[in-house]
Every structure is written in C-alpha cells, then in structure tokens.
Design an enzyme around this catalytic site. Structure first.
Site, PDB file in Angstrom:
ATOM      1  N   ASP A   1      66.718  84.542  36.225  1.00 56.34           N
ATOM      2  CA  ASP A   1      66.122  83.350  35.607  1.00 56.34           C
ATOM      3  C   ASP A   1      67.157  82.282  35.261  1.00 56.34           C
ATOM      4  OD1 ASP A   1      63.670  84.631  35.775  1.00 56.34           O
ATOM      5  OD2 ASP A   1      63.859  85.494  33.767  1.00 56.34           O
TER       6      ASP A   1
ATOM      7  N   LYS B   1      67.733  79.603  39.682  1.00 57.79           N
ATOM      8  CA  LYS B   1      68.064  79.681  41.119  1.00 57.79           C
ATOM      9  C   LYS B   1      67.068  78.884  41.958  1.00 57.79           C
ATOM     10  CE  LYS B   1      67.678  84.098  40.884  1.00 57.79           C
ATOM     11  NZ  LYS B   1      67.527  84.238  39.432  1.00 57.79           N
TER      12      LYS B   1
ATOM     13  N   GLY C   1      60.564  85.252  39.928  1.00 63.17           N
ATOM     14  CA  GLY C   1      59.704  84.104  39.668  1.00 63.17           C
ATOM     15  C   GLY C   1      60.600  82.884  39.643  1.00 63.17           C
ATOM     16  N   HIS C   2      60.484  82.040  40.641  1.00 64.28           N
ATOM     17  CA  HIS C   2      61.346  80.861  40.759  1.00 64.28           C
ATOM     18  C   HIS C   2      60.501  79.613  40.544  1.00 64.28           C
ATOM     19  CE1 HIS C   2      64.407  83.322  43.366  1.00 64.28           C
ATOM     20  NE2 HIS C   2      64.165  83.844  42.190  1.00 64.28           N
TER      21      HIS C   2
ATOM     22  N   GLN D   1      66.734  87.748  41.168  1.00 62.37           N
ATOM     23  CA  GLN D   1      67.351  88.529  40.082  1.00 62.37           C
ATOM     24  C   GLN D   1      68.747  87.982  39.773  1.00 62.37           C
ATOM     25  OE1 GLN D   1      65.534  90.555  42.763  1.00 62.37           O
ATOM     26  NE2 GLN D   1      63.934  89.904  41.366  1.00 62.37           N
TER      27      GLN D   1
HETATM   28  P1  GDP Z   1      65.070  81.556  38.557  1.00 60.38           P
HETATM   29  O1  GDP Z   1      64.325  82.841  38.520  1.00 60.38           O
HETATM   30  O2  GDP Z   1      66.548  81.753  38.540  1.00 60.38           O
HETATM   31  O3  GDP Z   1      64.627  80.658  39.674  1.00 60.38           O
HETATM   32  O4  GDP Z   1      64.712  80.794  37.195  1.00 60.38           O
HETATM   33  P2  GDP Z   1      63.254  80.624  36.556  1.00 60.38           P
HETATM   34  O5  GDP Z   1      62.513  79.611  37.331  1.00 60.38           O
HETATM   35  O6  GDP Z   1      62.604  81.950  36.361  1.00 60.38           O
HETATM   36  O7  GDP Z   1      63.627  80.131  35.112  1.00 60.38           O
HETATM   37  C1  GDP Z   1      64.310  78.952  34.896  1.00 60.38           C
HETATM   38  C2  GDP Z   1      63.447  78.059  34.012  1.00 60.38           C
HETATM   39  O8  GDP Z   1      64.212  76.967  33.570  1.00 60.38           O
HETATM   40  C3  GDP Z   1      62.258  77.447  34.739  1.00 60.38           C
HETATM   41  O9  GDP Z   1      61.195  77.290  33.834  1.00 60.38           O
HETATM   42  C4  GDP Z   1      62.800  76.089  35.197  1.00 60.38           C
HETATM   43  O10 GDP Z   1      61.790  75.107  35.361  1.00 60.38           O
HETATM   44  C5  GDP Z   1      63.663  75.738  34.020  1.00 60.38           C
HETATM   45  N1  GDP Z   1      64.818  74.894  34.312  1.00 60.38           N
HETATM   46  C6  GDP Z   1      65.662  74.970  35.376  1.00 60.38           C
HETATM   47  N2  GDP Z   1      66.687  74.086  35.229  1.00 60.38           N
HETATM   48  C7  GDP Z   1      66.471  73.473  34.042  1.00 60.38           C
HETATM   49  C8  GDP Z   1      67.189  72.485  33.300  1.00 60.38           C
HETATM   50  O11 GDP Z   1      68.247  72.005  33.691  1.00 60.38           O
HETATM   51  N3  GDP Z   1      66.666  72.114  32.093  1.00 60.38           N
HETATM   52  C9  GDP Z   1      65.499  72.641  31.609  1.00 60.38           C
HETATM   53  N4  GDP Z   1      65.058  72.213  30.420  1.00 60.38           N
HETATM   54  N5  GDP Z   1      64.804  73.562  32.277  1.00 60.38           N
HETATM   55  C10 GDP Z   1      65.280  73.978  33.468  1.00 60.38           C
HETATM   56  P1  IMO Z   2      64.334  86.127  39.105  1.00 59.09           P
HETATM   57  O1  IMO Z   2      64.511  86.107  40.587  1.00 59.09           O
HETATM   58  C1  IMO Z   2      64.674  88.214  35.324  1.00 59.09           C
HETATM   59  C2  IMO Z   2      64.317  92.582  35.404  1.00 59.09           C
HETATM   60  C3  IMO Z   2      63.123  93.150  34.669  1.00 59.09           C
HETATM   61  C4  IMO Z   2      63.719  94.470  34.205  1.00 59.09           C
HETATM   62  C5  IMO Z   2      64.576  94.890  35.392  1.00 59.09           C
HETATM   63  C6  IMO Z   2      63.894  95.857  36.357  1.00 59.09           C
HETATM   64  O2  IMO Z   2      63.170  85.347  38.616  1.00 59.09           O
HETATM   65  O3  IMO Z   2      65.614  85.797  38.414  1.00 59.09           O
HETATM   66  P2  IMO Z   2      62.003  95.542  38.206  1.00 59.09           P
HETATM   67  O4  IMO Z   2      60.586  95.082  38.096  1.00 59.09           O
HETATM   68  O5  IMO Z   2      62.839  94.722  39.120  1.00 59.09           O
HETATM   69  O6  IMO Z   2      62.111  97.004  38.502  1.00 59.09           O
HETATM   70  O7  IMO Z   2      62.607  95.362  36.717  1.00 59.09           O
HETATM   71  O8  IMO Z   2      64.895  93.698  36.085  1.00 59.09           O
HETATM   72  N1  IMO Z   2      64.009  91.551  36.425  1.00 59.09           N
HETATM   73  C7  IMO Z   2      64.181  90.246  36.247  1.00 59.09           C
HETATM   74  N2  IMO Z   2      64.572  89.546  35.151  1.00 59.09           N
HETATM   75  N3  IMO Z   2      64.441  87.569  36.473  1.00 59.09           N
HETATM   76  C8  IMO Z   2      64.075  88.254  37.573  1.00 59.09           C
HETATM   77  O9  IMO Z   2      63.951  87.665  38.787  1.00 59.09           O
HETATM   78  C9  IMO Z   2      63.902  89.647  37.487  1.00 59.09           C
HETATM   79  N4  IMO Z   2      63.535  90.608  38.368  1.00 59.09           N
HETATM   80  C10 IMO Z   2      63.615  91.770  37.709  1.00 59.09           C
HETATM   81  O10 IMO Z   2      62.747  92.334  33.590  1.00 59.09           O
HETATM   82  O11 IMO Z   2      64.584  94.252  33.120  1.00 59.09           O
HETATM   83 MG    MG Z   3      62.838  83.762  37.397  1.00 57.96          MG
END
Ligand code: GDP
Ligand code: IMO
Ligand code: MG
Length: 427
Positions: free
Chosen positions: A13, A16, A40-41, A223
């Site tokens: 999270d 990415k 979840g991206h 991840q």
């Molecule tokens: P990922 O799994 O690495 O793709 O990250 P996620 O999408 O799960 O979580 C990142 C969260 O931060 C999402 O809700 C994005 O919309 C948000 N986000 C990403 N970059 C920024 C930023 O520079 N500022 C803010 N406020 N939110 C951001």
């Molecule tokens: P993105 O791509 C954050 C975490 C779960 C748990 C551990 C194992 O959005 O960054 P799993 O279901 O993979 O067996 O869970 O890994 N986890 C993540 N945490 N972002 C993710 O993906 C994750 N994918 C798995 O919360 O701790």
């Molecule tokens: Mg994510």
C-alpha cells in the site's frame, strides 16, 4: 535496456498503483508478476477512482498491453468481474490489450475456504490475511498439485480437475462441518473459464518478443518487501516474492533486460495485518494519518477495508529494502499527509534488548521487540497538495526528503503530494 521493476519498499500500500499509472504513460507493456487479488491498487484520474486488484495499472492507458504473469495466482471469477467492471466504466479491456499467463496458477473456492480455515486455526496468532486464498493457492503450486490458467483452455479438463480438487478440499473441511457446493462453484468457475479463454497466452514469449522489438516494459509489483515470503517478517508475510527476483521469475524475463529498479515508499509507515512494525504510533497519531472529513487519507485496506496501522518512517527497513532489491531510486508518496506536524521522526536504528542495531534482525521475534531510535526533523505547516515544482516545496519538506535520501543512500527524484494523476513533483 528497457525494463523497469517497481517494488513496494515497505509493507504494501505504498502507492505503487499511482506510481505505476504515471510510469505506464511512458511504457508499452505493464506486467504484474506476483500475488493475486490480495493487492489493491488505487488510482485517481480526474476524480474518477479505480481500484485494481488483478489487472495492471497500465490498463488506464489505451496504448499499453497489460500482462498477468506466471508468478501470479488468479481467481478466475474475480478476474472476470474486474474485467467486466472496468469495461462498464468505459475502460477498454479485451484480449488485444490484456494477456493472462497460461502458467499462472488459479485460486479456487477451495483455496478461499482453506485460507479462512487456516486463519481460524491460528487463533490469536493469525496473520491477518486478506482471505483471498493466496497462501493455499501457492501451497498447491509448490506442492505440484495446483491448477494452471492454461488448463482453462480445455474447459472440460478444467471442470474435471476443479471437481476433483474441490472434493479433496471438502474431505479436509469435513471435520469443521464446512463444505463447498461443488456443483454451484464448479459451474461459476466454468463460466469464468469460457469468458477468460481468449486472454490466456504464453506471456513470457510475448514479453521477450516485445523486449527484442525495443518495447518498454514496466513490471508492477504488488505487496511489499517486508511481506516477501523470503525477505519479509516471516510468518507475517504473504506467500509470494514481491521483491526483485520475483519479477524475473514471475514474468520469465532475463536480468539483463532490466535497467531500473524503483522502490515506492510512503512518507510514513503503514501495515495492515499482524506482524512487527517498530515505529507503530499510538491510536491518536495513527488516526491523524488516516485522516477524517475533508482530509480523509483513506488509510484503510483497499481489499479488506481494515484500518491500516500507521507509524513514523522507518529507515532501517528502507535501507534493507534498498539493499536486497538494489533500488536505483525511491519514489516517496503521500508527503502531503505530513503537513501540519511541528516535527517528524525518522527511525535510524533500533534498540533490541539494550543493544543498538542499525539493521533488520534475522529473527522476526527479535524484530517484534525492536524499539525505534529516532532522529527528529522539523515539520512544515502549509498544505502542499497544489505544489508541482521542487522549489515550491517548503524548506522543511525538502530537508525531510533529502535526509531520507542521504540516510538510505538512494536518490529520490519524484514525490507525490496527492492521489490524483498530476499530483507529482519531479526534481
Ligand atoms: P498500492 O497498493 O501500493 O497501490 O497502494 P494503495 O492504492 O493500496 O494505497 C495507497 C493509497 O494512498 C490510495 O488510497 C491512494 O489513492 C493514496 N495515495 C497515493 N499517493 C498519494 C499521495 O501522494 N497523497 C495522498 N493523500 N494519497 C495518496
Ligand atoms: P498491495 O499490492 C498490504 C498482507 C495481508 C497480511 C499478509 C498476508 O495493495 O500493496 P495474504 O492474503 O497475502 O495471504 O495476506 O499480507 N497483504 C497486504 N498488505 N497491501 C497488499 O497488497 C497486501 N497483500 C497482502 O494484510 O498481513
Ligand atoms: Mg494496496
């Protein structure tokens, strides 16, 4: 050499998806190499929010070919739904711009049930998985009893293999009084197989042909480094290799085709699920970083909506992630969220049982006892979400970025100051 690997430097999270969306504009191919719909991206494009779980972030660029690589585990029903929901949102998704590796393994309803059963068995020691069946699917892969996406090309064979697998899972679930409706789940999976057949290809060949033709490939990690089954906080990890080697194995490309390895780090730390997090803050500070009302920063799992644990930035983990992945640069996200703190803390070392260490201990149990040693740096009060140039960033924000870069030993050329596509500052 035209391939770039994008890797989460923390616990997932890191942002990415939004960084991949930016880099996709200059890429011909975007390929996911590990994990499944545990990812979840989130990507914002002019107010429209896209939450991608399986499909690479490049899908929002019409010129990009997207690939789900052999290193992934794919729930076919959820992939079909994700394709359909993007199509309904007006995004072009078809077998011309999306390919699924025939060698990727499938997540079945059996794996989802086994994930829940394993977590229930762990009780208080549960990992906090996303309950998407990830662990059991990779167990079947390495146990050589999995079902690969290519099996769906012959739907009859697929239906037979799936039925056999679900009946075996039901045997195992018997003692819990649980069972899977084999007929109903089988029918839903077969419908998904018919839908997905045209997307299934030998994606390693596609990628290598494109590389030879000079295409630019972006390998989109899911991840993060500390969720890696080898390099992360075992057993509080996922079951795949989100780190650099996973990209090569998970796509079938050679190391010499890669010339950039970009780490993505949030300007602070978050973790969803159990396991060590030395810089974890108390709930009051955590909820400040999660935000409320207009300043709701959405630190809730994209896949599970669980609140993310928040903490100060941990440079010990970032140095380790840089070492094992060989980052050529770091991209720092969510810098805007740190506006309004009088001072900020950077963890530069740990104290473990009265000994100061500047590296990650090998033992996760030691890591669970690690207390951060902080360097305090000045914060800034002004909002920075409208800043687009380096020189417009507050001095303290520039200093924060420079300090991270110096202490980690890797350049930071890009920071994000909001979730929207254009909220990026390049140096
Ligand atoms: P990922 O799994 O690495 O793709 O990250 P996620 O999408 O799960 O979580 C990142 C969260 O931060 C999402 O809700 C994005 O919309 C948000 N986000 C990403 N970059 C920024 C930023 O520079 N500022 C803010 N406020 N939110 C951001
Ligand atoms: P993105 O791509 C954050 C975490 C779960 C748990 C551990 C194992 O959005 O960054 P799993 O279901 O993979 O067996 O869970 O890994 N986890 C993540 N945490 N972002 C993710 O993906 C994750 N994918 C798995 O919360 O701790
Ligand atoms: Mg994510």
């Amino acid at each position: 050499m035209p391939a770039t690997i994008l890797i989460g430097a923390q616990w997932g999270d890191e942002g990415k998806g939004r960084v991949a969306d930016w880099l996709a504009a200059e890429s011909d191919v975007v390929a996911r190499y590990a994990g499944g719909d545990n990812a979840g991206h989130t990507i914002y494009v002019q107010g429209q929010v896209y939450k991608l779980h399986l499909i690479p972030s490049g899908i929002l660029h019409s010129h990009v070919t997207c690939i789900l690589g052999n290193g992934m585990v794919i729930n076919p029903i959820n992939l079909m739904k994700e394709i359909q929901s993007l199509q309904q949102a007006g995004v072009t998704v078809n077998p011309d711009n999306l390919q699924v590796s025939a060698r990727a393994h499938l997540i079945t309803p059996g794996h989802v049930a086994l994930d829940a059963a394993a977590e229930a068995d762990r009780g208080a020691d549960k990992i906090g998985t996303t309950l998407r069946g990830i662990g059991p699917a990779y167990m079947d892969k390495t146990g050589r009893s999995g079902i690969r996406a290519g099996t769906m090309l012959d739907v009859e064979v697929y239906a037979q293999e799936l039925e056999h697998h679900l009946l075996c899972v039901n045997e195992g679930l018997k003692s819990r009084g649980a069972s899977i409706d084999v007929e109903q789940q089988g029918a839903a999976s077969v419908a998904a197989a018919h839908f997905l057949r045209p997307y299934i290809k030998d994606t390693s060949r596609t990628l290598n042909e494109k590389l030879r033709a000079g295409a630019r490939i972006l390998c989109e990690g899911a991840q993060g480094t500390f969720l890696d089954v080898d390099h992360g906080d075992y057993p509080f990890v996922t079951s795949s290799s989100p780190t650099v080697g996973g990209a090569l194995t998970g796509l079938g490309i050679g190391a010499l085709s890669v010339d950039r390895v970009i780490g993505v780090a949030k300007a602070f730390s978050t973790r969803v699920g159990a396991g060590p997090m030395p810089t974890e803050m108390d709930e009051a500070l955590s909820s400040r970083l999660r935000g409320t009302g207009e300043n709701f920063w959405d630190e809730f799992g994209t896949t599970t909506r669980r609140p993310r644990r928040c903490g100060w930035l941990d440079l010990v983990t970032l140095r380790y992630a840089t070492m094992i992945n060989g980052f050529s640069e770091l991209v720092l996200t969510k810098l805007d969220v740190l506006s309004g703190f009088e001072s900020l803390q950077l963890a530069t070392a740990y104290r473990i049982d009265d000994t100061e260490v500047d590296h990650i201990p090998v033992s996760t149990f030691e890591m669970l006892r690690a207390q951060p040693i902080y360097e305090t740096v000045p914060g800034w009060s002004e909002a920075i979400d409208a800043v687009r140039t380096w020189s417009d960033l507050p001095q303290a924000a520039q200093h924060y970025i420079d300090r991270i870069s110096t202490l980690v030993g890797v350049p930071i050329r890009t920071v994000s100051v909001g979730p929207e596509r254009d909220q990026l500052v390049h140096r």
